[in-house]
Motif scaffolding. Structure first.
Motif, mmCIF file in Angstrom:
data_model
loop_
_atom_site.group_PDB
_atom_site.id
_atom_site.type_symbol
_atom_site.label_atom_id
_atom_site.label_comp_id
_atom_site.label_asym_id
_atom_site.label_seq_id
_atom_site.Cartn_x
_atom_site.Cartn_y
_atom_site.Cartn_z
ATOM 1 N N ASP A 14 0.822 -1.203 0.000
ATOM 2 C CA ASP A 14 0.000 0.000 0.000
ATOM 3 C C ASP A 14 0.858 1.256 0.000
ATOM 4 N N HIS A 15 0.494 2.182 -0.882
ATOM 5 C CA HIS A 15 1.106 3.508 -0.950
ATOM 6 C C HIS A 15 -0.021 4.502 -0.659
ATOM 7 N N GLY A 16 -0.313 4.703 0.612
ATOM 8 C CA GLY A 16 -1.478 5.501 0.960
ATOM 9 C C GLY A 16 -2.725 4.814 0.415
ATOM 10 N N PRO A 17 -3.568 5.546 -0.342
ATOM 11 C CA PRO A 17 -4.808 4.946 -0.845
ATOM 12 C C PRO A 17 -4.618 4.120 -2.111
ATOM 13 N N ILE A 18 -3.385 4.013 -2.612
ATOM 14 C CA ILE A 18 -3.101 3.262 -3.837
ATOM 15 C C ILE A 18 -2.453 1.939 -3.469
ATOM 16 N N ARG A 19 -2.978 0.860 -4.017
ATOM 17 C CA ARG A 19 -2.412 -0.455 -3.732
ATOM 18 C C ARG A 19 -1.595 -0.939 -4.930
ATOM 19 N N GLU A 20 -0.339 -1.239 -4.665
ATOM 20 C CA GLU A 20 0.503 -1.881 -5.669
ATOM 21 C C GLU A 20 0.345 -3.389 -5.539
ATOM 22 N N LEU A 21 0.139 -4.051 -6.665
ATOM 23 C CA LEU A 21 0.082 -5.503 -6.719
ATOM 24 C C LEU A 21 1.283 -5.968 -7.533
ATOM 25 N N ARG A 22 2.251 -6.531 -6.851
ATOM 26 C CA ARG A 22 3.498 -6.915 -7.500
ATOM 27 C C ARG A 22 3.445 -8.399 -7.882
ATOM 28 N N LEU A 23 3.510 -8.679 -9.170
ATOM 29 C CA LEU A 23 3.564 -10.061 -9.633
ATOM 30 C C LEU A 23 4.889 -10.652 -9.182
ATOM 31 N N ALA A 24 4.837 -11.809 -8.540
ATOM 32 C CA ALA A 24 6.045 -12.342 -7.903
ATOM 33 C C ALA A 24 6.104 -13.855 -8.058
ATOM 34 N N ARG A 25 6.229 -14.272 -9.309
ATOM 35 C CA ARG A 25 6.436 -15.697 -9.582
ATOM 36 C C ARG A 25 7.731 -15.833 -10.383
ATOM 37 N N PRO A 26 8.882 -15.843 -9.688
ATOM 38 C CA PRO A 26 10.167 -15.921 -10.388
ATOM 39 C C PRO A 26 10.247 -17.211 -11.225
ATOM 40 N N PRO A 27 11.086 -17.205 -12.278
ATOM 41 C CA PRO A 27 11.978 -16.087 -12.621
ATOM 42 C C PRO A 27 11.359 -15.044 -13.545
ATOM 43 N N VAL A 28 10.221 -15.358 -14.225
ATOM 44 C CA VAL A 28 9.742 -14.445 -15.275
ATOM 45 C C VAL A 28 8.254 -14.116 -15.160
ATOM 46 N N ASN A 29 7.645 -14.395 -14.007
ATOM 47 C CA ASN A 29 6.208 -14.143 -13.846
ATOM 48 C C ASN A 29 5.390 -14.811 -14.943
ATOM 49 N N ALA A 30 5.742 -16.075 -15.249
ATOM 50 C CA ALA A 30 4.952 -16.832 -16.219
ATOM 51 C C ALA A 30 3.546 -17.026 -15.672
ATOM 52 N N LEU A 31 2.565 -16.817 -16.546
ATOM 53 C CA LEU A 31 1.167 -16.760 -16.116
ATOM 54 C C LEU A 31 0.538 -18.145 -16.126
ATOM 55 N N ASP A 32 0.724 -18.871 -15.037
ATOM 56 C CA ASP A 32 0.019 -20.142 -14.869
ATOM 57 C C ASP A 32 -1.306 -19.859 -14.159
ATOM 58 N N SER A 65 2.685 -4.225 -10.941
ATOM 59 C CA SER A 65 4.105 -4.177 -11.263
ATOM 60 C C SER A 65 4.648 -5.591 -11.414
ATOM 61 N N GLY A 66 5.910 -5.681 -11.875
ATOM 62 C CA GLY A 66 6.547 -6.971 -12.060
ATOM 63 C C GLY A 66 7.857 -7.056 -11.330
ATOM 64 N N LEU A 67 8.714 -7.954 -11.804
ATOM 65 C CA LEU A 67 10.050 -8.138 -11.244
ATOM 66 C C LEU A 67 11.052 -7.285 -12.014
ATOM 67 N N PRO A 68 12.208 -6.994 -11.444
ATOM 68 C CA PRO A 68 13.216 -6.233 -12.180
ATOM 69 C C PRO A 68 13.577 -6.923 -13.498
ATOM 70 N N GLY A 69 13.419 -6.193 -14.587
ATOM 71 C CA GLY A 69 13.760 -6.725 -15.899
ATOM 72 C C GLY A 69 12.657 -7.471 -16.607
ATOM 73 N N ILE A 70 11.569 -7.788 -15.892
ATOM 74 C CA ILE A 70 10.469 -8.529 -16.520
ATOM 75 C C ILE A 70 9.153 -8.117 -15.861
ATOM 76 N N PHE A 71 8.189 -7.747 -16.690
ATOM 77 C CA PHE A 71 6.833 -7.519 -16.179
ATOM 78 C C PHE A 71 6.147 -8.875 -16.085
ATOM 79 N N SER A 72 5.932 -9.508 -17.222
ATOM 80 C CA SER A 72 5.506 -10.909 -17.280
ATOM 81 C C SER A 72 5.893 -11.443 -18.640
ATOM 82 N N ALA A 73 6.396 -12.678 -18.660
ATOM 83 C CA ALA A 73 6.784 -13.318 -19.919
ATOM 84 C C ALA A 73 5.598 -13.950 -20.631
ATOM 85 N N GLY A 74 4.391 -13.746 -20.115
ATOM 86 C CA GLY A 74 3.218 -14.309 -20.761
ATOM 87 C C GLY A 74 2.853 -15.667 -20.198
ATOM 88 N N LEU A 75 2.025 -16.393 -20.949
ATOM 89 C CA LEU A 75 1.540 -17.684 -20.474
ATOM 90 C C LEU A 75 2.695 -18.654 -20.223
#
Length: 259
Positions: free
Chosen positions: A9-27, A52-62
């Motif tokens: 949380d950043h005050g009233p704004i919520r950051e949702l950080r995708l956190a499935r290393p290494p590339v946030n593959a969308l399973d 948001s994503g990980l450093p260097g990668i937002f999401s590599a897709g499916l």
């Protein structure tokens, strides 16, 4: 909700950080976690969301290895694709503003999720010879892009340019993505999330109900694009098992194994 999505949380704004290393593959697990996190942000009174994503990668897709491991189980394959498009619909239909903080590469499904957001801030790579890129590169691995996903691209870059990008499966470097409007802003990697938060500030100072009502009307076409009738999942899954598609996907899997 699992640890695949980290709420901050950043005050009233919520950051949702995708956190499935290494590339946030969308399973399915990550997709369902994102849906749950978006629902929770609204239910708990957040005024806006940053994804948001990980450093260097937002999401590599499916998650292609996961999908291929399903073999001939069409029901499981349909469920996995349904979970992904459910996450995209949850973003598109969110009743509060949502910004994509594109922290690195965003191919295929990563690009789709970004296009479901109100605004896109993309990272500049520190090495100008290796820029981060964004785009729907499905045709390069033997997949067709469903009409609903194509509509998302047309909505931001225009029909003709979208056709060229989609048919070629072109991944667009960050500077070009800014030039054609595929992203709205570029920032240094450490500034992507602060810039996403900053874009939201003046929006949240507006009279709330009129802003949200106007936003909902302006984004109605985006929500409609992701209706099941525009995705044709059964047709898409039939094509998944076509020989040239399977050859392209297994070639991708071989490349991933060598990475």
């Amino acid at each position: 909700m699992t640890s695949y999505v980290q709420p901050l949380d950043h005050g009233p704004i919520r950051e949702l950080r995708l956190a499935r290393p290494p590339v946030n593959a969308l399973d399915p697990g990550l997709c369902r976690a994102l849906i749950g996190a978006l629902d929770a942000a609204q239910a708990e009174g957040a005024d806006a969301v940053v994804v948001s994503g990980l450093p260097g990668i937002f999401s590599a897709g499916l998650d292609v290895p996961h999908l291929l491991a399903l073999g001939e189980d069409r029901a499981a394959l349909r469920s996995a694709w349904g979970a992904f498009f459910g996450a995209a619909r949850a973003l598109a239909g969110l009743r509060i503003p949502v910004v994509a903080a594109i922290t690195g590469h965003a191919p295929a499904g990563g690009c789709v999720l970004a296009l479901c957001c109100d605004y896109r801030v993309m990272a500049r790579c520190a090495d100008p010879d290796k820029p981060f890129s964004i785009g729907m590169n499905e045709t390069r691995v033997g997949l067709a892009v469903p009409d609903g996903a194509q509509q998302l691209m047309r909505r931001v870059v225009g029909r003709h340019r979208a056709e060229r990008l989609l048919v070629a499966g072109h991944m667009v470097p960050a500077d070009e993505a800014l030039h054609i409007g595929l992203v709205d802003e570029l920032a240094a990697a450490d500034d992507v999330i602060p810039r996403a938060l900053a874009w939201l500030q003046p929006l949240l100072q507006l009279p709330r109900a009129p802003m949200l009502q106007t936003r909902a009307l302006a984004r109605a076409d985006l929500v409609r694009a992701l209706d099941p009738e525009h995705l044709h999942l059964d047709r898409f899954i039939d094509a998944w098992y076509a020989p040239d598609t399977q050859a392209g996907l297994h070639a991708l899997l071989a490349r991933l194994g060598k990475a």
